[in-house]
Design a protein around this motif. Structure first.
Motif, PDB file in Angstrom:
ATOM      1  N   ILE A   1      17.111  -6.742  -2.082  1.00  0.00           N
ATOM      2  CA  ILE A   1      17.758  -6.251  -4.142  1.00  0.00           C
ATOM      3  C   ILE A   1      17.793  -4.754  -3.501  1.00  0.00           C
ATOM      4  O   ILE A   1      18.064  -4.267  -2.803  1.00  0.00           O
ATOM      5  N   ASP A   2      19.209  -4.550  -4.031  1.00  0.00           N
ATOM      6  CA  ASP A   2      20.278  -3.372  -4.340  1.00  0.00           C
ATOM      7  C   ASP A   2      19.859  -2.959  -5.566  1.00  0.00           C
ATOM      8  O   ASP A   2      20.275  -2.739  -6.403  1.00  0.00           O
ATOM      9  N   LEU A   3      19.194  -1.462  -5.982  1.00  0.00           N
ATOM     10  CA  LEU A   3      18.881  -1.393  -7.075  1.00  0.00           C
ATOM     11  C   LEU A   3      20.294   0.285  -7.716  1.00  0.00           C
ATOM     12  O   LEU A   3      19.848   0.683  -8.649  1.00  0.00           O
ATOM     13  N   GLY A   4      21.000   0.475  -6.873  1.00  0.00           N
ATOM     14  CA  GLY A   4      22.001   1.034  -6.853  1.00  0.00           C
ATOM     15  C   GLY A   4      20.831   2.482  -7.212  1.00  0.00           C
ATOM     16  O   GLY A   4      20.144   3.644  -6.545  1.00  0.00           O
ATOM     17  N   PRO A   5      21.849   3.208  -7.852  1.00  0.00           N
ATOM     18  CA  PRO A   5      21.439   4.886  -8.650  1.00  0.00           C
ATOM     19  C   PRO A   5      19.693   4.506  -8.735  1.00  0.00           C
ATOM     20  O   PRO A   5      19.237   5.683  -8.735  1.00  0.00           O
ATOM     21  N   LEU A   6      19.652   3.502 -10.032  1.00  0.00           N
ATOM     22  CA  LEU A   6      17.969   3.826 -10.271  1.00  0.00           C
ATOM     23  C   LEU A   6      17.240   3.958  -9.084  1.00  0.00           C
ATOM     24  O   LEU A   6      15.814   3.899  -9.011  1.00  0.00           O
ATOM     25  N   GLY A   7      17.283   3.608  -8.114  1.00  0.00           N
ATOM     26  CA  GLY A   7      16.472   3.840  -6.585  1.00  0.00           C
ATOM     27  C   GLY A   7      15.839   4.862  -6.709  1.00  0.00           C
ATOM     28  O   GLY A   7      14.813   4.794  -5.345  1.00  0.00           O
ATOM     29  N   ARG A   8      16.460   6.026  -7.294  1.00  0.00           N
ATOM     30  CA  ARG A   8      16.017   7.591  -7.111  1.00  0.00           C
ATOM     31  C   ARG A   8      14.913   7.582  -8.284  1.00  0.00           C
ATOM     32  O   ARG A   8      14.112   8.590  -8.148  1.00  0.00           O
ATOM     33  N   LEU A   9      14.351   6.651  -8.942  1.00  0.00           N
ATOM     34  CA  LEU A   9      13.118   6.738 -10.774  1.00  0.00           C
ATOM     35  C   LEU A   9      12.121   6.634  -9.113  1.00  0.00           C
ATOM     36  O   LEU A   9      11.701   5.858  -8.313  1.00  0.00           O
ATOM     37  N   GLY A  10      11.395   7.528  -9.985  1.00  0.00           N
ATOM     38  CA  GLY A  10       9.741   6.935  -9.254  1.00  0.00           C
ATOM     39  C   GLY A  10       9.372   5.838  -9.524  1.00  0.00           C
ATOM     40  O   GLY A  10       9.253   4.911 -10.519  1.00  0.00           O
ATOM     41  N   LEU A  11       7.188   4.971  -8.829  1.00  0.00           N
ATOM     42  CA  LEU A  11       7.581   3.789  -9.025  1.00  0.00           C
ATOM     43  C   LEU A  11       6.866   4.076 -10.622  1.00  0.00           C
ATOM     44  O   LEU A  11       6.331   5.284 -11.020  1.00  0.00           O
ATOM     45  N   GLY A  12       7.541   2.880 -11.551  1.00  0.00           N
ATOM     46  CA  GLY A  12       6.729   3.388 -12.775  1.00  0.00           C
ATOM     47  C   GLY A  12       7.609   3.706 -14.058  1.00  0.00           C
ATOM     48  O   GLY A  12       7.545   3.414 -15.144  1.00  0.00           O
TER      49      GLY A  12
ATOM     50  N   ASN B   1       1.026  -1.213   0.527  1.00  0.00           N
ATOM     51  CA  ASN B   1       0.157   0.301   0.059  1.00  0.00           C
ATOM     52  C   ASN B   1       0.798   1.542   0.012  1.00  0.00           C
ATOM     53  O   ASN B   1       0.327   2.476   0.312  1.00  0.00           O
ATOM     54  N   LEU B   2       2.057   1.336  -0.837  1.00  0.00           N
ATOM     55  CA  LEU B   2       2.959   2.539  -0.348  1.00  0.00           C
ATOM     56  C   LEU B   2       2.814   2.806  -2.194  1.00  0.00           C
ATOM     57  O   LEU B   2       2.902   2.683  -3.298  1.00  0.00           O
ATOM     58  N   THR B   3       2.458   4.203  -2.413  1.00  0.00           N
ATOM     59  CA  THR B   3       2.050   5.155  -3.460  1.00  0.00           C
ATOM     60  C   THR B   3       2.989   6.765  -3.592  1.00  0.00           C
ATOM     61  O   THR B   3       3.079   7.242  -2.688  1.00  0.00           O
ATOM     62  N   GLY B   4       3.212   7.424  -4.756  1.00  0.00           N
ATOM     63  CA  GLY B   4       4.073   8.157  -4.695  1.00  0.00           C
ATOM     64  C   GLY B   4       5.289   8.139  -4.438  1.00  0.00           C
ATOM     65  O   GLY B   4       5.735   9.381  -3.395  1.00  0.00           O
ATOM     66  N   VAL B   5       5.500   6.772  -4.840  1.00  0.00           N
ATOM     67  CA  VAL B   5       7.049   6.987  -3.689  1.00  0.00           C
ATOM     68  C   VAL B   5       8.071   6.364  -4.305  1.00  0.00           C
ATOM     69  O   VAL B   5       7.882   5.787  -5.870  1.00  0.00           O
TER      70      VAL B   5
ATOM     71  N   TYR C   1      11.616   3.527  -5.329  1.00  0.00           N
ATOM     72  CA  TYR C   1      11.807   2.663  -5.453  1.00  0.00           C
ATOM     73  C   TYR C   1      12.987   1.947  -4.181  1.00  0.00           C
ATOM     74  O   TYR C   1      12.392   1.070  -3.426  1.00  0.00           O
ATOM     75  N   SER C   2      13.400   3.163  -3.644  1.00  0.00           N
ATOM     76  CA  SER C   2      14.633   2.642  -2.392  1.00  0.00           C
ATOM     77  C   SER C   2      13.407   3.167  -1.249  1.00  0.00           C
ATOM     78  O   SER C   2      13.559   2.660  -0.530  1.00  0.00           O
ATOM     79  N   ASP C   3      12.247   3.777  -1.166  1.00  0.00           N
ATOM     80  CA  ASP C   3      11.258   4.265  -0.478  1.00  0.00           C
ATOM     81  C   ASP C   3      10.746   2.360  -0.518  1.00  0.00           C
ATOM     82  O   ASP C   3      10.505   1.832   0.892  1.00  0.00           O
ATOM     83  N   VAL C   4      10.429   1.901  -1.342  1.00  0.00           N
ATOM     84  CA  VAL C   4       9.849   0.033  -1.592  1.00  0.00           C
ATOM     85  C   VAL C   4      10.823  -0.672  -1.066  1.00  0.00           C
ATOM     86  O   VAL C   4      10.647  -1.201   0.355  1.00  0.00           O
ATOM     87  N   LEU C   5      11.771  -0.504  -1.180  1.00  0.00           N
ATOM     88  CA  LEU C   5      12.915  -1.426  -0.233  1.00  0.00           C
ATOM     89  C   LEU C   5      13.547  -0.396   0.506  1.00  0.00           C
ATOM     90  O   LEU C   5      14.341  -1.546   0.879  1.00  0.00           O
ATOM     91  N   ALA C   6      13.247  -0.066   0.828  1.00  0.00           N
ATOM     92  CA  ALA C   6      13.016   0.969   2.198  1.00  0.00           C
ATOM     93  C   ALA C   6      11.940   0.117   3.756  1.00  0.00           C
ATOM     94  O   ALA C   6      12.653  -0.170   5.005  1.00  0.00           O
ATOM     95  N   SER C   7      11.626  -0.622   2.964  1.00  0.00           N
ATOM     96  CA  SER C   7       9.777  -0.921   3.678  1.00  0.00           C
ATOM     97  C   SER C   7      10.339  -2.677   3.871  1.00  0.00           C
ATOM     98  O   SER C   7      11.009  -2.880   3.788  1.00  0.00           O
TER      99      SER C   7
END
Length: 375
Positions: free
Chosen positions: A286-297, A230-234, A236-242
């Motif tokens: 999972i570690d996405l590196g700099p890609l984690g700064r991208l928004g969902l989608g 139930n995470l929106t507007g975040v 990829y790093s925010d999701v992986l921090a959960s």
């Protein structure tokens, strides 16, 4: 007679100068044209300033996809500007001079190389025409709309520019994975996964082979995982921090678009049978590196991030299992081995994230033997 006329005029002038009634009306009538002219200039200047900010945002936005798709940079710029409502976009080629006009937006797209070294002056970091290309410079010229003061101020031209560069990235994975499963070792995997997930798993050879051959898009998997959490507007790093349970991870993986039906059903079965409620930090998986700064989608152009469905599921199950050991309680069909157990990932320091380590343990059939392991 003449003297009397002069006296009357003088008396009338004194009366008018001494009478202050209706002075505000007179002053308003005299200053109204000036006030209206100033208001017209102020409104148009504010409109031009706002339009210039919007044009700068458009140029910034157009330069980013152009740098990501540098071989079709002009098409990317045209598409971005047109989709965002920029009127009459015309690309000015090399050696051309196209004057800006009302309703016409003139843009130039220049490919080159960008050097981000701090020792180089900012205005010299982009070098036009230098190969290999890694950046795009976009300029935009247009005449803004004027509403009231077109006859009072000269015709302005809005000019904006932006430079976007692309940083090459690559993905890779190192490790081992199963090639296939046959009828003799599928019971071992059922017992192993059942112990890790805390449920009774009964998958067929076809199910396991479907999982083994399935690769999932990691970004799509994180998108589906955000829905589970139930995470929106975040980002990829925010999701992986959960944190998430293995059941949530299996469900999210089953919802990844493009996954084969066999693997999808197998993952849904595992998710429904899982009773392990331990939540694992997704950043350990999972570690996405700099890609984690991208928004969902969002997706980086030309970069695919795929991973083995079976590998990610086993890694998540091992992380959730912690330091426990699982007694499989089955015959492995290996001479001299009566039972098997799976230690936790922490007990396998050599390669904690790839594969499963089955250790032969006492009591062994026949005489005692030293413990060993296989993959």
């Amino acid at each position: 007679m003449l003297l009397c006329a002069h006296l009357k005029v003088g008396r009338l002038a004194r009366l008018m100068l001494g009478d202050r009634r209706a002075n505000f009306t007179v002053m308003t009538a005299l200053s109204a044209p000036v006030a209206l002219a100033l208001a017209a200039v102020a409104i148009d200047e504010a409109s031009i300033y706002t339009e210039r900010r919007e044009a700068q945002a458009m140029v910034d936005l157009a330069a980013i996809p152009a740098a990501s798709n540098i071989n079709n940079a002009q098409t990317a710029v045209l598409t971005t500007l047109t989709d965002n409502g920029m009127p009459g976009v015309v690309v000015q080629g090399s050696g051309q001079t196209i004057p800006a006009a009302v309703g016409k937006t003139v843009v130039t797209v220049t490919r080159g190389r960008y050097a981000g070294a701090s020792s180089v002056n900012v205005d010299q970091r982009f070098q036009a025409g230098v190969t290999p290309y890694n950046a795009v410079h976009v300029t935009l010229n247009k005449i803004p709309n004027r509403y009231f003061a077109s006859s009072l101020i000269p015709t302005p031209i809005i000019g904006t520019e932006a430079t976007a560069s692309m940083t090459p990235q690559a993905t890779f994975s190192v490790g081992s994975r199963l090639l296939s499963v046959n009828t003799s070792n599928s019971p071992i995997l059922n017992a192993l996964l059942g112990g890790l997930l805390g449920g009774n798993i009964s998958l067929s050879v076809m199910d396991y082979n479907g999982l083994i051959s399935a690769d999932v898009s990691v970004l799509s998997f994180v998108d589906a995982l955000a829905v589970q959490l139930n995470l929106t507007g975040v980002t990829y790093s925010d999701v992986l921090a959960s944190k998430a349970t293995v059941g949530q991870i299996a469900t999210a993986m089953a919802n990844v678009p493009g996954l084969g039906n066999t693997a999808k059903v197998a993952l849904q079965t595992m998710a429904s049978k899982s009773t392990n409620t331990v939540k694992i930090p997704l950043s350990h998986l999972i570690d996405l590196g700099p890609l984690g700064r991208l928004g969902l989608g969002q997706r980086p152009a030309g970069l695919g991030v795929d991973a083995s469905a079976m590998g990610m599921l086993m890694a998540a199950a091992e992380l959730a299992n912690g330091s426990k050991q699982i007694d499989l309680g089955l015959s492995t069909g290996i001479p001299g081995c009566c039972r098997a157990r799976s230690p936790s990932p922490s007990a396998n320091r050599r390669n904690p994230r790839h594969g499963c380590r089955l250790a032969k343990s006492a009591p062994l059939c026949g005489r005692p033997r030293p413990a060993s392991s296989w993959w």
